[in-house]
Design a protein around this motif. Sequence first.
Motif, short mmCIF file in Angstrom:
data_model
loop_
_atom_site.label_atom_id
_atom_site.label_comp_id
_atom_site.label_asym_id
_atom_site.label_seq_id
_atom_site.Cartn_x
_atom_site.Cartn_y
_atom_site.Cartn_z
N VAL A 1 0.78 -1.11 0.12
CA VAL A 1 0.31 0.41 -0.07
C VAL A 1 0.56 0.84 -0.12
N ALA A 2 0.02 2.18 -0.21
CA ALA A 2 0.92 3.30 -0.47
C ALA A 2 1.16 4.53 0.84
N GLU A 3 0.08 4.00 1.55
CA GLU A 3 0.45 4.80 3.09
C GLU A 3 -0.63 4.02 4.27
N ALA A 4 -0.49 3.33 5.29
CA ALA A 4 -1.81 3.19 6.15
C ALA A 4 -1.18 3.39 7.76
N HIS A 5 -2.28 3.44 8.44
CA HIS A 5 -1.74 3.80 9.53
C HIS A 5 -2.48 2.72 10.74
N VAL A 6 -1.22 1.68 11.20
CA VAL A 6 -1.69 0.33 11.54
C VAL A 6 -1.68 0.33 13.55
N PRO A 7 -2.07 0.19 13.56
CA PRO A 7 -3.36 -1.54 13.03
C PRO A 7 -4.61 -0.39 12.87
N THR A 8 -5.68 -0.75 12.08
CA THR A 8 -6.33 0.73 10.47
C THR A 8 -6.84 0.79 12.24
N TRP A 9 -7.27 -0.66 12.86
CA TRP A 9 -8.68 0.50 14.18
C TRP A 9 -7.48 0.44 15.87
N PRO A 10 -7.63 1.60 16.11
CA PRO A 10 -8.74 2.73 15.59
C PRO A 10 -7.81 3.79 15.20
N TRP A 11 -6.42 3.66 14.72
CA TRP A 11 -5.78 4.54 14.27
C TRP A 11 -5.79 5.66 12.83
N MET A 12 -7.12 4.98 12.16
CA MET A 12 -7.01 5.56 11.43
C MET A 12 -8.16 6.47 11.27
N PRO A 13 -9.43 6.16 11.62
CA PRO A 13 -10.40 7.15 12.64
C PRO A 13 -10.17 7.90 12.85
N LEU A 14 -8.64 8.09 14.16
CA LEU A 14 -8.36 8.97 14.84
C LEU A 14 -7.36 9.43 13.94
N SER A 15 -6.64 9.28 13.68
CA SER A 15 -5.86 10.47 12.41
C SER A 15 -6.17 11.30 11.87
N HIS A 16 -7.55 11.72 11.25
CA HIS A 16 -8.74 12.51 10.82
C HIS A 16 -8.69 13.84 12.07
N VAL A 17 -9.16 12.62 13.64
CA VAL A 17 -9.45 13.29 14.16
C VAL A 17 -7.80 14.53 15.14
N MET A 18 -6.75 13.53 15.07
CA MET A 18 -5.52 13.97 15.02
C MET A 18 -4.77 14.98 14.50
N LYS A 19 -5.30 15.03 12.58
CA LYS A 19 -5.51 16.32 12.18
C LYS A 19 -5.88 17.36 12.31
N HIS A 20 -6.87 18.02 12.59
CA HIS A 20 -8.37 18.67 11.87
C HIS A 20 -8.33 18.86 13.98
N ALA A 21 -8.61 18.52 14.33
CA ALA A 21 -8.97 18.68 16.09
C ALA A 21 -7.79 19.76 16.86
N PRO A 22 -8.35 21.04 17.71
CA PRO A 22 -7.85 21.94 18.05
C PRO A 22 -6.69 21.63 18.67
N LEU A 23 -5.52 22.35 18.53
CA LEU A 23 -4.57 21.97 19.64
C LEU A 23 -4.82 21.23 20.90
N GLY A 24 -5.25 21.59 21.94
CA GLY A 24 -5.98 21.20 22.76
C GLY A 24 -6.06 19.74 23.08
N VAL A 25 -7.50 19.77 22.43
CA VAL A 25 -7.67 18.56 22.14
C VAL A 25 -6.64 17.47 22.16
N VAL A 26 -5.95 17.49 20.84
CA VAL A 26 -4.64 16.55 20.07
C VAL A 26 -4.20 16.50 21.86
N LYS A 27 -3.59 17.91 22.46
CA LYS A 27 -2.43 17.59 23.48
C LYS A 27 -3.40 16.27 24.53
N ARG A 28 -5.03 16.47 25.06
CA ARG A 28 -5.33 15.77 25.32
C ARG A 28 -4.85 13.82 25.24
N LEU A 29 -5.02 13.72 23.59
CA LEU A 29 -5.05 12.43 22.91
C LEU A 29 -3.86 12.10 23.25
#
Length: 252
Positions: A223-251
């Motif tokens: 594959v060209a790119e992959a988040h591993v393991p797919t769950w939960p990291w694929m959905p979390l990647s979208h949160v990490m990319k777009h959430a406010p910095l304060g939310v990311v810091k708590r994650l």
Amino acid sequence: MRKTTLITGASSGLGDGMARVLAESGHHLALAARRTERLEALRDELLAAHPGIEVSVHPLDVNDHQRVFAVVKEAAEVHGGVDRVIVNAGLGKGGRIGTGKFHANLQTAETNFIAALAQCEAAMEHFYERKTGHLVVISSMSAMRGMPSSMTTYAATKAGVAHLAEGIRMDLIGRKGLDIKVTTLYPGYIASEMNEGVEQEAKLMVDTETGSRALVAKIEAEVAEAHVPTWPWMPLSHVMKHAPLGVVKRLV
């Protein structure tokens, strides 16, 4: 099937884990790291368990850039060519920027990015010469955003190697006659020697074998790119990319 894989940082953690999984599938292996006694023990174990494979051991400090190029050539000579290179060696050291930890941050930057650049250069030279090959770059979920405290430099280097791999992948677009693939993997929390004792990640962490098998599955799929393991990291990647910095810091 690409038969021979060179893995850097193969003496422990994910490098060791991926080597074990690839050996089960009949892959020949070139194992590279500084701790050669560990590599030799792993080689002996793999050869005993899988007598049909070839395993070579190559002493390597990835910050010795000339040696990086030499190891790729050595492995190619031993195995009649290298089909895949996994750029895996890395450091997790560091401290909050501006707190006197520059030396640790510098070591991480040099090992995780400059040395990775050397590995990519050496691998791609070999692949271009053969017109075939598979470059695999191990990034991290921390590459999704800038990270706080001791993770700041580490995350920046992992974002850097992900962009490096993407640039190499872009170079291959439209290049006829080449069977060269580039894969970028973003591991989440996978237990390894590097993150021993990290408690806040425990709920999302998988064991080394589970994580290594998930990584190898994506590697073999090329594959060209992959988040591993797919769950939960694929959905979390979208949160990490777009959430406010304060939310990311708590994650994290």
